[in-house]
Motif scaffolding. Structure first.
Motif, PDB file in Angstrom:
ATOM      1  N   GLY A 172      -8.297 -27.511   9.131  1.00  0.00           N
ATOM      2  CA  GLY A 172      -7.849 -29.017   9.416  1.00  0.00           C
ATOM      3  C   GLY A 172      -7.154 -29.301   8.125  1.00  0.00           C
ATOM      4  N   ARG A 173      -7.639 -28.883   7.066  1.00  0.00           N
ATOM      5  CA  ARG A 173      -6.917 -29.132   5.628  1.00  0.00           C
ATOM      6  C   ARG A 173      -5.643 -28.725   5.879  1.00  0.00           C
ATOM      7  NH1 ARG A 173      -7.480 -33.406   3.248  1.00  0.00           N
ATOM      8  NH2 ARG A 173      -6.833 -32.364   1.317  1.00  0.00           N
ATOM      9  N   TRP A 174      -5.429 -27.524   6.169  1.00  0.00           N
ATOM     10  CA  TRP A 174      -3.856 -26.990   6.173  1.00  0.00           C
ATOM     11  C   TRP A 174      -3.237 -27.835   7.044  1.00  0.00           C
ATOM     12  CZ3 TRP A 174      -1.022 -23.970   3.356  1.00  0.00           C
ATOM     13  CH2 TRP A 174       0.415 -23.680   4.034  1.00  0.00           C
ATOM     14  N   ARG A 176     -19.369 -30.926 -12.504  1.00  0.00           N
ATOM     15  CA  ARG A 176     -20.076 -32.210 -12.703  1.00  0.00           C
ATOM     16  C   ARG A 176     -19.097 -33.226 -12.507  1.00  0.00           C
ATOM     17  NH1 ARG A 176     -20.894 -33.257 -17.844  1.00  0.00           N
ATOM     18  NH2 ARG A 176     -20.577 -31.095 -18.513  1.00  0.00           N
ATOM     19  N   SER A 177     -19.352 -34.264 -11.777  1.00  0.00           N
ATOM     20  CA  SER A 177     -18.671 -35.419 -11.551  1.00  0.00           C
ATOM     21  C   SER A 177     -17.714 -35.998 -12.791  1.00  0.00           C
ATOM     22  CB  SER A 177     -19.035 -36.643 -10.868  1.00  0.00           C
ATOM     23  OG  SER A 177     -18.240 -37.750 -10.456  1.00  0.00           O
ATOM     24  N   GLY A 178     -16.548 -35.970 -12.969  1.00  0.00           N
ATOM     25  CA  GLY A 178     -15.868 -36.744 -14.306  1.00  0.00           C
ATOM     26  C   GLY A 178     -15.679 -35.640 -15.214  1.00  0.00           C
ATOM     27  N   HIS A 179     -16.137 -34.416 -15.046  1.00  0.00           N
ATOM     28  CA  HIS A 179     -16.021 -33.173 -16.169  1.00  0.00           C
ATOM     29  C   HIS A 179     -14.936 -32.526 -15.840  1.00  0.00           C
ATOM     30  CE1 HIS A 179     -16.899 -30.113 -19.218  1.00  0.00           C
ATOM     31  NE2 HIS A 179     -16.826 -29.296 -17.953  1.00  0.00           N
ATOM     32  N   GLU A 191      -8.171 -26.711 -10.333  1.00  0.00           N
ATOM     33  CA  GLU A 191      -8.066 -27.684  -9.036  1.00  0.00           C
ATOM     34  C   GLU A 191      -9.544 -28.230  -9.414  1.00  0.00           C
ATOM     35  OE1 GLU A 191      -8.035 -26.850  -5.214  1.00  0.00           O
ATOM     36  OE2 GLU A 191      -7.703 -29.101  -4.447  1.00  0.00           O
ATOM     37  N   ILE A 192      -9.440 -29.772  -9.449  1.00  0.00           N
ATOM     38  CA  ILE A 192     -10.720 -30.660  -9.754  1.00  0.00           C
ATOM     39  C   ILE A 192     -10.839 -31.267  -8.054  1.00  0.00           C
ATOM     40  CG2 ILE A 192     -11.696 -32.661 -10.575  1.00  0.00           C
ATOM     41  CD1 ILE A 192      -9.771 -32.070 -13.148  1.00  0.00           C
ATOM     42  N   GLY A 193     -12.119 -30.849  -7.632  1.00  0.00           N
ATOM     43  CA  GLY A 193     -12.282 -31.377  -6.247  1.00  0.00           C
ATOM     44  C   GLY A 193     -11.863 -30.432  -5.218  1.00  0.00           C
ATOM     45  N   CYS A 194     -12.016 -29.159  -5.260  1.00  0.00           N
ATOM     46  CA  CYS A 194     -11.256 -28.068  -4.667  1.00  0.00           C
ATOM     47  C   CYS A 194     -11.898 -27.955  -3.188  1.00  0.00           C
ATOM     48  CB  CYS A 194     -11.444 -26.908  -5.497  1.00  0.00           C
ATOM     49  SG  CYS A 194     -13.124 -26.235  -5.351  1.00  0.00           S
ATOM     50  N   GLY A 195     -12.986 -28.722  -2.706  1.00  0.00           N
ATOM     51  CA  GLY A 195     -13.547 -28.558  -1.834  1.00  0.00           C
ATOM     52  C   GLY A 195     -13.826 -26.981  -1.303  1.00  0.00           C
ATOM     53  N   LEU A 250      -6.150 -33.001  -5.596  1.00  0.00           N
ATOM     54  CA  LEU A 250      -5.596 -33.177  -4.301  1.00  0.00           C
ATOM     55  C   LEU A 250      -6.775 -34.018  -3.485  1.00  0.00           C
ATOM     56  CD1 LEU A 250      -4.279 -29.869  -2.993  1.00  0.00           C
ATOM     57  CD2 LEU A 250      -4.193 -31.813  -1.874  1.00  0.00           C
ATOM     58  N   ASP A 251      -6.406 -35.241  -3.068  1.00  0.00           N
ATOM     59  CA  ASP A 251      -7.095 -36.026  -2.175  1.00  0.00           C
ATOM     60  C   ASP A 251      -8.531 -36.271  -2.661  1.00  0.00           C
ATOM     61  OD1 ASP A 251      -4.960 -36.619  -0.563  1.00  0.00           O
ATOM     62  OD2 ASP A 251      -5.354 -34.813   0.694  1.00  0.00           O
ATOM     63  N   VAL A 252      -8.736 -36.508  -4.007  1.00  0.00           N
ATOM     64  CA  VAL A 252      -9.943 -36.583  -4.642  1.00  0.00           C
ATOM     65  C   VAL A 252     -10.337 -37.976  -5.076  1.00  0.00           C
ATOM     66  CG1 VAL A 252     -11.700 -35.804  -6.342  1.00  0.00           C
ATOM     67  CG2 VAL A 252     -10.257 -34.168  -4.957  1.00  0.00           C
ATOM     68  N   LEU A 253      -9.323 -38.538  -5.839  1.00  0.00           N
ATOM     69  CA  LEU A 253      -9.372 -39.886  -6.657  1.00  0.00           C
ATOM     70  C   LEU A 253      -9.968 -40.991  -5.937  1.00  0.00           C
ATOM     71  CD1 LEU A 253      -6.339 -39.404  -9.374  1.00  0.00           C
ATOM     72  CD2 LEU A 253      -8.852 -38.900  -9.635  1.00  0.00           C
ATOM     73  N   TYR A 254      -9.238 -41.197  -4.576  1.00  0.00           N
ATOM     74  CA  TYR A 254      -9.609 -42.313  -3.930  1.00  0.00           C
ATOM     75  C   TYR A 254     -11.293 -42.503  -3.480  1.00  0.00           C
ATOM     76  CZ  TYR A 254     -10.490 -39.169   0.192  1.00  0.00           C
ATOM     77  OH  TYR A 254     -10.940 -38.255   0.899  1.00  0.00           O
ATOM     78  N   LEU A 255     -11.927 -41.439  -3.917  1.00  0.00           N
ATOM     79  CA  LEU A 255     -13.360 -41.396  -3.627  1.00  0.00           C
ATOM     80  C   LEU A 255     -14.025 -41.848  -4.844  1.00  0.00           C
ATOM     81  CD1 LEU A 255     -13.393 -37.804  -2.152  1.00  0.00           C
ATOM     82  CD2 LEU A 255     -14.001 -39.847  -0.869  1.00  0.00           C
ATOM     83  N   LEU A 256     -13.467 -42.230  -6.079  1.00  0.00           N
ATOM     84  CA  LEU A 256     -14.116 -42.710  -7.377  1.00  0.00           C
ATOM     85  C   LEU A 256     -13.633 -44.114  -7.451  1.00  0.00           C
ATOM     86  CD1 LEU A 256     -13.041 -39.518  -9.606  1.00  0.00           C
ATOM     87  CD2 LEU A 256     -15.145 -39.711  -8.090  1.00  0.00           C
ATOM     88  N   ASP A 267     -15.994 -28.381  -7.569  1.00  0.00           N
ATOM     89  CA  ASP A 267     -16.230 -29.338  -6.693  1.00  0.00           C
ATOM     90  C   ASP A 267     -17.643 -29.604  -6.917  1.00  0.00           C
ATOM     91  OD1 ASP A 267     -14.523 -30.493  -4.093  1.00  0.00           O
ATOM     92  OD2 ASP A 267     -16.786 -30.897  -4.211  1.00  0.00           O
ATOM     93  N   ILE A 268     -18.013 -31.066  -6.544  1.00  0.00           N
ATOM     94  CA  ILE A 268     -19.562 -31.341  -6.540  1.00  0.00           C
ATOM     95  C   ILE A 268     -20.258 -31.174  -5.525  1.00  0.00           C
ATOM     96  CG2 ILE A 268     -19.120 -33.459  -8.198  1.00  0.00           C
ATOM     97  CD1 ILE A 268     -19.093 -35.286  -6.036  1.00  0.00           C
ATOM     98  N   ASP A 269     -19.555 -30.618  -4.265  1.00  0.00           N
ATOM     99  CA  ASP A 269     -20.253 -30.399  -3.143  1.00  0.00           C
ATOM    100  C   ASP A 269     -20.666 -28.988  -2.955  1.00  0.00           C
ATOM    101  OD1 ASP A 269     -20.896 -29.657  -0.440  1.00  0.00           O
ATOM    102  OD2 ASP A 269     -19.754 -31.218   0.335  1.00  0.00           O
ATOM    103  N   THR A 270     -22.063 -28.672  -3.320  1.00  0.00           N
ATOM    104  CA  THR A 270     -22.521 -27.400  -3.278  1.00  0.00           C
ATOM    105  C   THR A 270     -22.496 -26.524  -2.188  1.00  0.00           C
ATOM    106  OG1 THR A 270     -24.743 -28.278  -2.850  1.00  0.00           O
ATOM    107  CG2 THR A 270     -24.142 -28.021  -5.194  1.00  0.00           C
TER     108      THR A 270
END
Ligand SMILES: C[S@@+](CC[C@H](N)C(=O)[O-])C[C@H]1O[C@@H](n2cnc3c(N)ncnc32)[C@H](O)[C@@H]1O
Length: 228
Positions: free
Chosen positions: A29-31, A102-105, A51-55, A117-123, A76-79
């Motif tokens: 779906g991401r592709w 870590r978030s913000g690191h 890549e920050i927030g790489c999923g 890539l499609d991360v900032l809107y979550l902050l 990514d913060i999602d383990t």
């Protein structure tokens, strides 16, 4: 730019063939929904890329497979996503790796490129800006920061995007996050300019239902007291 998967995209998605069905579907779906080729085209052909927030790390794998001279690292913060992604990307060795962040690191640079890539809107907006400022500090001289977000217009595309994000974050819970804060790309561009970058904003929504937009900043001079 075509959405049909090229050889690198097919190879990147094939890495997830043993992943759980839901993760495989998410990666596919991401592709189809995100303009990965247009973002990848802005990366340097070699060097360290973050890549920050790489999923799950699909873009990490794609960017590495497109150019063997790149070493691409995702956090990514999602383990759960990182567990699946780390297993999938293992065959690529040092060329493509993902780990929990870590978030913000922002991992220490200097980075030839940093992709968000499609991360900032979550902050919240202040955390978005802080993450961009910290990222700029870790860019190498001549390095680029690529921020792919959703534009705040046209309104019918932003309404469609908000509906879909609500489904992903609040109903299906396939994305970590709470509220959405869609900052306009021009504001992000101004934040980056204030950090001394040369910036342009490029719409990437042609042929897409989503209002994709790329904010591209390039560090052309050494900023005192920063990496590089
Ligand atoms: C829509 S997904 C995009 C994933 C990936 N960049 C892609 O394009 O396929 C958003 C990702 O941002 C991650 N995320 C949310 N807040 C974050 C934060 N503060 N730091 C790092 N990642 C974060 C989520 O866990 C999720 O994997």
């Amino acid at each position: 730019m075509s959405r049909r998967p090229d050889a690198a995209a097919r190879a990147a998605m094939a890495l997830f063939s043993d992943a759980p069905r839901a993760d495989r579907a998410h990666v596919r779906g991401r592709w189809w929904t995100a303009p990965f080729p247009a973002v990848e085209a802005e990366l340097p052909p070699s060097g360290r890329v973050l890549e920050i927030g790489c999923g799950h790390g699909l873009f990490v794998a794609y960017a590495a497979l497109r150019a063997p001279g790149r070493q691409v690292v995702g956090v990514d913060i999602d383990t759960d996503k990182i567990a699946v992604g780390a297993k999938a990307l293992a065959p690529l060795g040092d060329r493509a790796q993902v780990s929990i962040g870590r978030s913000g690191h922002v991992p220490e640079g200097p980075w030839a490129a940093i992709v968000i890539l499609d991360v900032l809107y979550l902050l919240p907006a202040d955390e978005q800006r802080a993450l961009l400022v910290d990222s700029v500090r870790q860019l190498a001289d001549g390095g680029v920061i690529l921020v792919k977000e959703m534009a705040t217009e046209p309104s019918w595309k932003t309404r469609w995007n908000s509906f879909q994000e609500t489904l992903a974050v609040k109903v299906l819970r396939i994305t970590e996050g709470g509220n959405f804060t869609f900052v306009s790309p021009d504001t992000m561009a101004d934040w980056l300019r204030e950090e001394g970058l040369s910036v342009d904003v490029r719409p990437l929504d042609r042929g897409h239902l989503h209002p994709h937009v790329l904010v591209r900043g390039e560090r052309t001079t050494t900023v005192a007291g920063t990496a590089g």
